[in-house]
Design a protein around this motif. Structure first.
Motif, PDB file in Angstrom:
ATOM      1  N   ARG A  67       0.840  -1.205   0.000  1.00 54.87           N
ATOM      2  CA  ARG A  67       0.000   0.000   0.000  1.00 54.87           C
ATOM      3  C   ARG A  67       0.871   1.250   0.000  1.00 54.87           C
ATOM      4  NH1 ARG A  67      -5.648  -0.615  -0.429  1.00 54.87           N
ATOM      5  NH2 ARG A  67      -6.025  -2.796  -0.034  1.00 54.87           N
ATOM      6  N   ARG A  95     -14.770   2.462   4.502  1.00 51.26           N
ATOM      7  CA  ARG A  95     -13.780   2.171   3.453  1.00 51.26           C
ATOM      8  C   ARG A  95     -12.386   2.049   4.047  1.00 51.26           C
ATOM      9  NH1 ARG A  95     -15.932   0.181  -0.964  1.00 51.26           N
ATOM     10  NH2 ARG A  95     -13.749   0.319  -1.606  1.00 51.26           N
ATOM     11  N   GLU A  97      -9.481   1.733   2.614  1.00 47.67           N
ATOM     12  CA  GLU A  97      -8.414   2.469   1.934  1.00 47.67           C
ATOM     13  C   GLU A  97      -8.373   3.940   2.335  1.00 47.67           C
ATOM     14  OE1 GLU A  97     -11.634   1.726   0.668  1.00 47.67           O
ATOM     15  OE2 GLU A  97     -11.000   1.200  -1.369  1.00 47.67           O
ATOM     16  N   VAL A 116      -3.376   3.100  -1.344  1.00 50.09           N
ATOM     17  CA  VAL A 116      -3.698   2.040  -2.307  1.00 50.09           C
ATOM     18  C   VAL A 116      -2.411   1.411  -2.822  1.00 50.09           C
ATOM     19  CG1 VAL A 116      -5.922   3.004  -3.047  1.00 50.09           C
ATOM     20  CG2 VAL A 116      -3.834   3.779  -4.141  1.00 50.09           C
ATOM     21  N   ALA A 117      -2.570   0.332  -3.577  1.00 48.44           N
ATOM     22  CA  ALA A 117      -1.416  -0.399  -4.104  1.00 48.44           C
ATOM     23  C   ALA A 117      -0.754   0.331  -5.263  1.00 48.44           C
ATOM     24  CB  ALA A 117      -1.838  -1.798  -4.545  1.00 48.44           C
ATOM     25  N   ASP A 118      -1.570   0.891  -6.152  1.00 47.00           N
ATOM     26  CA  ASP A 118      -1.016   1.528  -7.348  1.00 47.00           C
ATOM     27  C   ASP A 118      -2.041   2.500  -7.937  1.00 47.00           C
ATOM     28  OD1 ASP A 118      -2.875  -0.128  -8.720  1.00 47.00           O
ATOM     29  OD2 ASP A 118      -1.357  -1.679  -9.015  1.00 47.00           O
ATOM     30  N   ALA A 120      -3.754   2.315 -10.708  1.00 43.68           N
ATOM     31  CA  ALA A 120      -4.961   1.636 -11.185  1.00 43.68           C
ATOM     32  C   ALA A 120      -5.923   1.350 -10.033  1.00 43.68           C
ATOM     33  CB  ALA A 120      -4.586   0.343 -11.906  1.00 43.68           C
ATOM     34  N   ASP A 121      -5.390   0.961  -8.901  1.00 41.56           N
ATOM     35  CA  ASP A 121      -6.196   0.718  -7.713  1.00 41.56           C
ATOM     36  C   ASP A 121      -6.916   2.006  -7.300  1.00 41.56           C
ATOM     37  OD1 ASP A 121      -7.173  -0.842  -5.609  1.00 41.56           O
ATOM     38  OD2 ASP A 121      -5.383  -0.598  -4.367  1.00 41.56           O
ATOM     39  N   TYR A 122      -6.199   3.135  -7.337  1.00 40.87           N
ATOM     40  CA  TYR A 122      -6.830   4.405  -6.975  1.00 40.87           C
ATOM     41  C   TYR A 122      -7.874   4.807  -8.012  1.00 40.87           C
ATOM     42  CZ  TYR A 122      -7.854   9.118  -5.645  1.00 40.87           C
ATOM     43  OH  TYR A 122      -8.538  10.246  -5.268  1.00 40.87           O
ATOM     44  N   GLU A 123      -7.564   4.611  -9.282  1.00 40.12           N
ATOM     45  CA  GLU A 123      -8.526   4.967 -10.316  1.00 40.12           C
ATOM     46  C   GLU A 123      -9.833   4.200 -10.118  1.00 40.12           C
ATOM     47  OE1 GLU A 123      -9.482   4.942 -15.039  1.00 40.12           O
ATOM     48  OE2 GLU A 123      -8.246   3.363 -14.159  1.00 40.12           O
ATOM     49  N   HIS A 124      -9.735   2.923  -9.806  1.00 43.25           N
ATOM     50  CA  HIS A 124     -10.941   2.128  -9.541  1.00 43.25           C
ATOM     51  C   HIS A 124     -11.717   2.704  -8.355  1.00 43.25           C
ATOM     52  CE1 HIS A 124     -13.302  -1.102  -7.700  1.00 43.25           C
ATOM     53  NE2 HIS A 124     -13.574  -1.407  -8.953  1.00 43.25           N
ATOM     54  N   PHE A 125     -11.004   2.989  -7.265  1.00 43.86           N
ATOM     55  CA  PHE A 125     -11.657   3.569  -6.088  1.00 43.86           C
ATOM     56  C   PHE A 125     -12.333   4.892  -6.434  1.00 43.86           C
ATOM     57  CE2 PHE A 125     -11.274   6.768  -2.727  1.00 43.86           C
ATOM     58  CZ  PHE A 125     -12.182   6.258  -1.806  1.00 43.86           C
TER      59      PHE A 125
END
Length: 156
Positions: A67, A95, A97, A116-118, A120-125
């Motif tokens: 993370r 949540r 995160e 977040v991990a990366d 892409a992970d943040y974009e999803h969130f």
């Protein structure tokens, strides 16, 4: 509305030492602050009862648990009505995160710290979770490039 507690010099040393290492034994803590173990034990219990000392936790290295991306997200809610803010704040608490949330003055209503991990992970969130919440009217994200200072210790 202030609940400030008056701390004497020994209480201050206890708080400083426990902020640096909450795993100290009572005997080690007593030695470091220059008091007897029995007195330190009573003082620690008193500081806990007064709300000065909260739960004991261990800090986790974000990189070690995947993370390492820290994002500061400003959020504007669609309305300041209690029936909008309440569900949003419940959502924030649910949540994992979101590790910090502050109600703010100024242009934005809330400031979130999201780990977040990366990207892409943040974009999803952001795109599929946060912006889909009915209370959210807008958001702006700021990615931390590096960490210059991090501490949980408060000056006492």
């Amino acid at each position: 509305m202030s609940k400030q507690i008056s701390l004497d010099p020994i209480d201050r040393r206890i708080v400083e030492q426990l902020q640096a290492d909450a795993a100290l034994s009572n005997a080690d803590l007593a030695e470091r602050v220059g008091s007897s173990p029995a007195s330190v034990w009573r003082r620690v219990r008193s500081l806990e009862a007064a709300g000065v000392l909260g739960p004991t936790v261990r800090l986790v290295d974000p990189e070690a648990v995947g993370r390492s991306v820290n994002v500061f997200c400003n959020v504007r809610v669609s309305s300041h009505a209690r029936e909008v803010r309440g569900p949003f704040e419940d959502f924030v608490r649910s949540r994992r995160e979101i590790v910090e949330c502050h109600s703010m003055s100024g242009e934005w209503d809330y400031l979130l710290r999201v780990v977040v991990a990366d990207v892409a992970d943040y974009e999803h969130f952001l795109m599929r979770v946060l912006l889909d919440h009915p209370a959210v009217g807008g958001a702006a994200s700021h990615f931390a490039l590096s960490q210059t200072k991090y501490t949980t210790a408060l000056p006492v």
